[in-house]
Scaffold this motif. Structure first.
Motif, PDB file in Angstrom:
ATOM      1  N   HIS A  77      45.435  41.853  42.646  1.00  0.00           N
ATOM      2  CA  HIS A  77      46.500  42.106  43.617  1.00  0.00           C
ATOM      3  C   HIS A  77      45.919  42.499  44.977  1.00  0.00           C
ATOM      4  O   HIS A  77      46.316  41.970  46.024  1.00  0.00           O
ATOM      5  CB  HIS A  77      47.411  43.214  43.071  1.00  0.00           C
ATOM      6  N   LEU A  78      44.955  43.423  44.958  1.00  0.00           N
ATOM      7  CA  LEU A  78      44.391  43.924  46.219  1.00  0.00           C
ATOM      8  C   LEU A  78      43.591  42.848  46.952  1.00  0.00           C
ATOM      9  O   LEU A  78      43.669  42.734  48.178  1.00  0.00           O
ATOM     10  CB  LEU A  78      43.503  45.143  45.958  1.00  0.00           C
ATOM     11  N   ALA A  79      42.827  42.057  46.200  1.00  0.00           N
ATOM     12  CA  ALA A  79      42.008  41.029  46.852  1.00  0.00           C
ATOM     13  C   ALA A  79      42.898  39.967  47.497  1.00  0.00           C
ATOM     14  O   ALA A  79      42.598  39.474  48.594  1.00  0.00           O
ATOM     15  CB  ALA A  79      41.054  40.391  45.848  1.00  0.00           C
ATOM     16  N   LEU A  80      44.001  39.641  46.849  1.00  0.00           N
ATOM     17  CA  LEU A  80      44.905  38.644  47.431  1.00  0.00           C
ATOM     18  C   LEU A  80      45.584  39.204  48.685  1.00  0.00           C
ATOM     19  O   LEU A  80      45.736  38.504  49.688  1.00  0.00           O
ATOM     20  CB  LEU A  80      45.947  38.190  46.398  1.00  0.00           C
ATOM     21  N   LEU A  81      45.937  40.477  48.610  1.00  0.00           N
ATOM     22  CA  LEU A  81      46.539  41.128  49.779  1.00  0.00           C
ATOM     23  C   LEU A  81      45.539  41.119  50.944  1.00  0.00           C
ATOM     24  O   LEU A  81      45.900  40.831  52.097  1.00  0.00           O
ATOM     25  CB  LEU A  81      46.922  42.572  49.397  1.00  0.00           C
ATOM     26  N   ALA A  82      44.283  41.404  50.632  1.00  0.00           N
ATOM     27  CA  ALA A  82      43.239  41.417  51.676  1.00  0.00           C
ATOM     28  C   ALA A  82      43.061  40.024  52.274  1.00  0.00           C
ATOM     29  O   ALA A  82      42.926  39.866  53.490  1.00  0.00           O
ATOM     30  CB  ALA A  82      41.923  41.922  51.092  1.00  0.00           C
TER      31      ALA A  82
END
Ligand SMILES: [Zn+2]
Length: 698
Positions: free
Chosen positions: A603-608
């Motif tokens: 989730h975080l990597a996609l948001l980044a």
């Protein structure tokens, strides 16, 4: 690893017993190793990504890469591991063949290599170099001498405190430095349950047919090993029964690995007198004097009281001859890989073939590289970094880490289930994370380790003595926040909750995980998710119990803690399932931390990635010239890093002992929780990759 060993490793790849590289696979051939780059055209377009995304991404790759005979698994990290090991091999071979002009350290790695690869010398030596240590045990007259013999074995056999898979399998018990739970700046002495020869207590206690068969094979294995070490077959068979009885009683008294996930269960502070009173038949004064441990102020941490109470009973119940048999077994077992072919092969037969399903031994050179990486790796790694990790890779990785940290920042601010006071604490913790990339600031000084060309076993004993004393010297000193727990060529990464640090060795910052030749979508989907995974560990079911300084301190309001637990339960329920490929059921409580980290990481990597593309005026959903959108390539690259096959024996051992889920589930369970995935591949509601009850913690 999270904290020397008492805390469950918050690593990215699985760790298994003394074979942490087993899943970082390699090729059995002697061809020049190649790095493998991500290729979206490896997907099987005849399959539906919304049915089984792992199969969609990996079936063609897996079919093209069968598991080699000398491997227990094979995956996209295979070529990389082989490549990494070759760099170390070249450095050691060169140092070994040179006779003049070598630095002190080149002499050491050259001689280590020379002794390890000299198979004729190992054959002719047989058990010669182990004989004095076996004789010591035979000379034991009373049980009062047990402590000094255990101390002696702990200084010879690797793993008295750095056991992997969340526990030591050292003889009798584990002893080593431990950051204090209540004050992470302080290092005290930790005393841990141990003493088993099989991977963990479940192997002794489960009563299904496979477990029973493994125990029979284990007993036969102990018999053979003791015979090879010079006992008569009759005596060895009797001794094997004794060893199994002692270890089974220890296993019964051990705290299980789920209870061990909760740090408060391990935080038992005791004075030295209290430790002595817990197991009075073990001469603790003698033990600490013999290993050279400084007194621990203001207390010792004893992880499992029940284990040490049981140990007292066991010492009383068993005769001195029983304990001699137990010690002989642990000495021979821990030395076998460094002795002649008969012992090394028999050790492989049980630990790699029976437990993990390997069909052939690794070639000698690879075994030597791995042993050297363990024994001298914090200086040997310099050779690796010179070849494989330019400053530009460090810079680009650090920028990625900052992007993912910023994504968690955004995520926390936007949470609707967390109140401002808890958010504030979470932010403080996030901003205090120490980012360690590539390799340590200082190379370790191994000058006091005596390495010779004459005895591989002595070299391993020397390196173990050095490492054990180095560990013990930390007790009663302030914590060294700059220390690394993985060597630079390691294909892994970790979060350490008591240091609040994330570490990414240079070994994993290579294709297909980090690939300077690829676009952001590919890198955020691979190494970006690994970074997100490690950062999320600071906030998983275990990490959230530690604060920004690494102290075990509750910074959550009761309401927020409850809301967290509800979300955590969704993950536990999702991952608690029969694993048909392994023939056993997964316990989602054991894997909750890793599963939370996998989901949070993606989730975080996609948001980044989304934020980065936005700032560049690009979109996640515009097709590139290769026909894929960045969003699709993010998920393909994520799944690609998990394309791999395990032998069934390995799969079973992993599910029973390891806090990580197996690859297929690390892909499918994660993407099926993400509306962003539905959107990427236009999946319809009701598809297997769209869970009805989607879980989300971070
Ligand atoms: Zn992890």
């Amino acid at each position: 690893m999270c904290n020397w060993k008492v805390i469950v490793p918050c690593v990215w790849f699985i760790l298994l017993g003394n074979a942490q590289f087993l899943l970082a696979q390699q090729s059995p051939s002697e061809e020049a190793p190649k790095l493998e780059h991500f290729d979206p055209n490896m997907v099987d377009k005849t399959l539906d990504p919304c049915q089984d995304f792992y199969q969609f991404t990996c079936s063609k790759w897996n079919a093209a890469h069968p598991i080699p005979a000398d491997e227990v698994a094979w995956g996209t990290a295979s070529g990389l591991s082989y490549w990494n090991e070759n760099i170390l091999r070249e450095a050691m071979e060169k140092a070994s063949s040179q006779t003049t002009g070598r630095s002190e350290f080149e002499e050491k790695i050259g001689d280590y290599w020379g002794a390890c690869t000299n198979e004729p010398a190992l054959e002719s030596a047989g058990i010669r170099d182990l004989k004095p240590d076996l004789d010591r045990i035979d000379g034991m007259k009373t049980k009062a001498e047990l402590a000094e013999e255990v101390a002696h074995i702990h200084t010879l056999i690797p793993g008295a405190w750095d056991g992997e898979d969340n526990q030591t399998n050292a003889a009798l018990l584990g002893f080593g430095p431990q950051q204090d739970f209540d004050d992470a700046s302080r290092v005290v002495a930790g005393i841990d349950q141990g003493g088993l020869g099989m991977p963990n207590r479940e192997f002794y206690l489960k009563d299904d047919p496979t477990s029973k068969e493994i125990r029979q094979k284990y007993e036969a294995h102990i018999t053979k090993m003791l015979t090879l070490a010079g006992e008569s077959a009759t005596q060895a068979a009797v001794d094997a029964k004794t060893v199994l009885a002692i270890e089974t009683a220890m296993a019964q008294a051990q705290m299980d690995n789920i209870s061990r996930r909760d740090p408060k269960n391990l935080n038992n502070k005791m004075s030295f007198e209290q430790v002595e009173a817990l197991t009075p038949s073990f001469n603790w004064k003698q033990y600490v004097a013999d290993i050279g441990a400084p007194p621990s102020q203001p207390h010792y941490l004893v992880t499992s009281l029940a284990f040490f109470e049981k140990l007292e009973q066991l010492i009383q119940q068993h005769s001195v001859d029983d304990w001699k048999a137990y010690l002989r077994w642990h000495l021979v077992h821990g030395s076998a890989p460094y002795l002649n072919k008969a012992l090394a092969d028999e050790n492989w037969e049980f630990y790699s073939h029976t437990l993990l399903g390997s069909k052939a031994q690794l070639p000698r050179w690879r075994r030597c590289v791995r042993a050297a990486d363990r024994d001298l790796g914090m200086a040997l790694g310099e050779a690796y970094v010179k070849v494989a990790f330019p400053p530009s890779s460090k810079e680009r990785t650090l920028a990625l880490v900052h992007d993912v940290e910023h994504a968690l920042d955004q995520d926390i601010m936007g949470l609707n289930w967390m109140q401002p006071t808890t958010k504030e604490q979470a932010e403080i913790k996030l901003h205090a994370i120490q980012d360690n990339i590539g390799y340590p600031n200082h190379w370790r000084d191994y000058s006091s380790v005596k390495i010779t060309r004459d005895s591989y076993l002595h070299n391993v004993h020397e390196a173990t003595r050095f490492e054990f004393h180095r560990q013990l010297s930390k007790i009663d000193k302030p914590v060294d926040r700059s220390e690394w727990q993985m060597t630079p060529p390691t294909i892994n990464a970790y979060y350490q909750p008591q240091l609040n640090s994330i570490n990414f060795p240079a070994g994993i910052l290579q294709p297909p995980f980090f690939d300077p030749s690829k676009e952001d979508a590919v890198n955020y989907g691979a190494v970006g998710v690994i970074i997100g995974h490690e950062i999320t560990h600071g906030f998983d079911d275990q990490g959230r119990k530690f604060d920004a300084k690494g102290d075990l301190r509750n910074w959550w309001t009761p309401e927020d803690a409850k809301a967290y637990e509800q979300r955590d339960q969704c993950i536990i329920d999702e991952y608690t399932a029969e694993i048909p490929e392994a023939g056993v059921k997964q316990n989602g409580q054991l894997t909750a931390g890793e599963d939370t980290a996998d989901n949070g990481g993606a989730h975080l990597a996609l948001l980044a990635l989304s934020t980065k593309l936005q700032t560049e005026g690009k979109s996640l959903d515009t097709k590139d010239s290769d026909g894929w959108t960045p969003r699709q390539k993010f998920f393909l690259s994520y799944a690609n890093e998990w394309c791999s096959q395990y032998r069934p024996e390995l799969m079973r051992t992993v599910v029973l002992t390891n806090p990580h889920s197996i690859p297929k589930y690390r892909v499918n369970n994660v993407v099926s929780n993400m509306p962003e995935f539905e959107q990427a591949f236009s999946c319809k509601a009701g598809s297997p990759m769209v869970r009805k009850n989607q879980c989300r913690v971070w």
